[in-house]
Design a protein around this motif. Structure first.
Motif, mmCIF file in Angstrom:
data_model
loop_
_atom_site.group_PDB
_atom_site.id
_atom_site.type_symbol
_atom_site.label_atom_id
_atom_site.label_comp_id
_atom_site.label_asym_id
_atom_site.label_seq_id
_atom_site.Cartn_x
_atom_site.Cartn_y
_atom_site.Cartn_z
ATOM 1 N N ASP A 186 0.818 -1.221 0.000
ATOM 2 C CA ASP A 186 0.000 0.000 0.000
ATOM 3 C C ASP A 186 0.850 1.271 0.000
ATOM 4 O OD1 ASP A 186 -2.367 -1.359 -0.100
ATOM 5 O OD2 ASP A 186 -2.815 -1.147 2.042
ATOM 6 N N ALA A 187 2.048 1.201 0.525
ATOM 7 C CA ALA A 187 2.911 2.373 0.617
ATOM 8 C C ALA A 187 3.601 2.702 -0.711
ATOM 9 C CB ALA A 187 3.970 2.156 1.698
ATOM 10 N N ASP A 188 3.600 1.786 -1.657
ATOM 11 C CA ASP A 188 4.284 2.003 -2.939
ATOM 12 C C ASP A 188 3.266 2.360 -4.019
ATOM 13 O OD1 ASP A 188 5.727 1.881 -5.335
ATOM 14 O OD2 ASP A 188 6.993 0.257 -4.574
ATOM 15 N N PRO A 189 3.278 3.608 -4.500
ATOM 16 C CA PRO A 189 2.289 4.036 -5.498
ATOM 17 C C PRO A 189 2.391 3.284 -6.833
ATOM 18 C CG PRO A 189 3.946 5.751 -5.159
ATOM 19 C CD PRO A 189 4.207 4.673 -4.142
ATOM 20 N N HIS A 190 3.525 2.647 -7.099
ATOM 21 C CA HIS A 190 3.666 1.879 -8.342
ATOM 22 C C HIS A 190 2.735 0.672 -8.385
ATOM 23 C CE1 HIS A 190 7.615 4.008 -8.295
ATOM 24 N NE2 HIS A 190 7.247 4.211 -9.554
ATOM 25 N N TYR A 191 2.267 0.233 -7.228
ATOM 26 C CA TYR A 191 1.407 -0.941 -7.150
ATOM 27 C C TYR A 191 -0.076 -0.594 -7.029
ATOM 28 C CZ TYR A 191 5.795 -3.393 -6.142
ATOM 29 O OH TYR A 191 7.063 -3.898 -6.194
ATOM 30 N N ALA A 192 -0.412 0.669 -7.056
ATOM 31 C CA ALA A 192 -1.792 1.112 -6.792
ATOM 32 C C ALA A 192 -2.821 0.466 -7.727
ATOM 33 C CB ALA A 192 -1.875 2.628 -6.888
ATOM 34 N N HIS A 193 -2.448 0.177 -8.960
ATOM 35 C CA HIS A 193 -3.391 -0.377 -9.926
ATOM 36 C C HIS A 193 -3.391 -1.912 -9.947
ATOM 37 C CE1 HIS A 193 0.443 -0.473 -12.012
ATOM 38 N NE2 HIS A 193 -0.082 -1.319 -12.875
ATOM 39 N N LEU A 194 -2.556 -2.518 -9.123
ATOM 40 C CA LEU A 194 -2.432 -3.974 -9.106
ATOM 41 C C LEU A 194 -3.154 -4.575 -7.898
ATOM 42 C CD1 LEU A 194 1.366 -4.197 -9.985
ATOM 43 C CD2 LEU A 194 -0.569 -4.479 -11.524
ATOM 44 N N VAL A 195 -3.372 -5.870 -7.950
ATOM 45 C CA VAL A 195 -4.027 -6.599 -6.862
ATOM 46 C C VAL A 195 -2.979 -7.482 -6.186
ATOM 47 C CG1 VAL A 195 -5.812 -8.271 -6.265
ATOM 48 C CG2 VAL A 195 -6.235 -6.600 -8.079
ATOM 49 N N LEU A 196 -2.934 -7.435 -4.874
ATOM 50 C CA LEU A 196 -1.999 -8.245 -4.106
ATOM 51 C C LEU A 196 -2.674 -9.557 -3.703
ATOM 52 C CD1 LEU A 196 0.708 -8.523 -2.558
ATOM 53 C CD2 LEU A 196 -0.393 -7.342 -0.643
ATOM 54 N N TYR A 197 -2.013 -10.676 -3.991
ATOM 55 C CA TYR A 197 -2.520 -11.999 -3.635
ATOM 56 C C TYR A 197 -1.503 -12.705 -2.743
ATOM 57 C CZ TYR A 197 -6.058 -11.708 -7.290
ATOM 58 O OH TYR A 197 -7.124 -11.344 -8.061
ATOM 59 N N PHE A 198 -1.999 -13.588 -1.914
ATOM 60 C CA PHE A 198 -1.144 -14.434 -1.090
ATOM 61 C C PHE A 198 -1.523 -15.886 -1.345
ATOM 62 C CE2 PHE A 198 -1.271 -10.419 1.147
ATOM 63 C CZ PHE A 198 0.059 -10.215 1.453
ATOM 64 N N CYS A 199 -0.542 -16.748 -1.337
ATOM 65 C CA CYS A 199 -0.775 -18.178 -1.505
ATOM 66 C C CYS A 199 -0.319 -18.874 -0.220
ATOM 67 C CB CYS A 199 0.021 -18.704 -2.697
ATOM 68 S SG CYS A 199 -0.167 -20.476 -2.927
ATOM 69 N N LEU A 200 -1.257 -19.515 0.443
ATOM 70 C CA LEU A 200 -0.947 -20.226 1.676
ATOM 71 C C LEU A 200 -1.001 -21.723 1.413
ATOM 72 C CD1 LEU A 200 -3.214 -18.178 4.101
ATOM 73 C CD2 LEU A 200 -0.830 -17.768 3.518
ATOM 74 N N THR A 201 -0.008 -22.434 1.881
ATOM 75 C CA THR A 201 0.017 -23.882 1.741
ATOM 76 C C THR A 201 0.276 -24.499 3.115
ATOM 77 O OG1 THR A 201 2.372 -23.903 1.226
ATOM 78 C CG2 THR A 201 0.853 -23.819 -0.634
ATOM 79 N N ALA A 202 -0.133 -25.718 3.263
ATOM 80 C CA ALA A 202 0.066 -26.423 4.528
ATOM 81 C C ALA A 202 0.519 -27.839 4.246
ATOM 82 C CB ALA A 202 -1.235 -26.445 5.321
ATOM 83 N N ILE A 203 1.294 -28.348 5.172
ATOM 84 C CA ILE A 203 1.731 -29.740 5.068
ATOM 85 C C ILE A 203 0.951 -30.544 6.110
ATOM 86 C CG2 ILE A 203 4.008 -29.201 4.174
ATOM 87 C CD1 ILE A 203 5.081 -29.606 7.022
ATOM 88 N N PRO A 204 0.683 -31.806 5.828
ATOM 89 C CA PRO A 204 -0.050 -32.616 6.798
ATOM 90 C C PRO A 204 0.834 -32.930 8.004
ATOM 91 C CG PRO A 204 0.614 -33.953 4.941
ATOM 92 C CD PRO A 204 0.993 -32.538 4.606
ATOM 93 N N PRO A 205 0.225 -33.211 9.133
ATOM 94 C CA PRO A 205 1.033 -33.580 10.313
ATOM 95 C C PRO A 205 1.762 -34.880 10.054
ATOM 96 C CG PRO A 205 -1.288 -33.962 10.745
ATOM 97 C CD PRO A 205 -1.199 -33.276 9.411
ATOM 98 N N GLU A 206 2.877 -35.033 10.736
ATOM 99 C CA GLU A 206 3.637 -36.273 10.598
ATOM 100 C C GLU A 206 2.856 -37.408 11.247
ATOM 101 O OE1 GLU A 206 6.612 -34.462 12.697
ATOM 102 O OE2 GLU A 206 7.303 -33.312 10.994
ATOM 103 N N GLN A 207 2.916 -38.516 10.612
ATOM 104 C CA GLN A 207 2.189 -39.695 11.117
ATOM 105 C C GLN A 207 2.981 -40.396 12.189
ATOM 106 O OE1 GLN A 207 -0.955 -40.465 10.138
ATOM 107 N NE2 GLN A 207 -0.944 -38.662 8.846
#
Length: 57
Positions: free
Chosen positions: A36-57
């Motif tokens: 949000d602080a960088d005006p160069h990104y004002a026209h773009l959409v920010l996405y995050f990708c979250l991944t998870a690993i299964p618990p150890e068996q």
């Protein structure tokens, strides 16, 4: 940006998940404010990708 929460020795799976959630929240918040602080990104959409690993068996 990538964030990995290392599982602490003897930490339960639930504790590890809670630590990971906190790290994700902090990372997303930090990146969002920087975006949000960088005006160069004002026209773009920010996405995050979250991944998870299964618990150890």
């Amino acid at each position: 940006m990538g964030a990995d929460a290392e599982r602490k020795e003897r930490a339960s799976w639930i504790d590890y998940v809670h630590d990971s959630v906190q790290l994700c929240r902090e990372s997303i918040d930090q990146e969002h404010h920087a975006w949000d602080a960088d005006p160069h990104y004002a026209h773009l959409v920010l996405y995050f990708c979250l991944t998870a690993i299964p618990p150890e068996q």
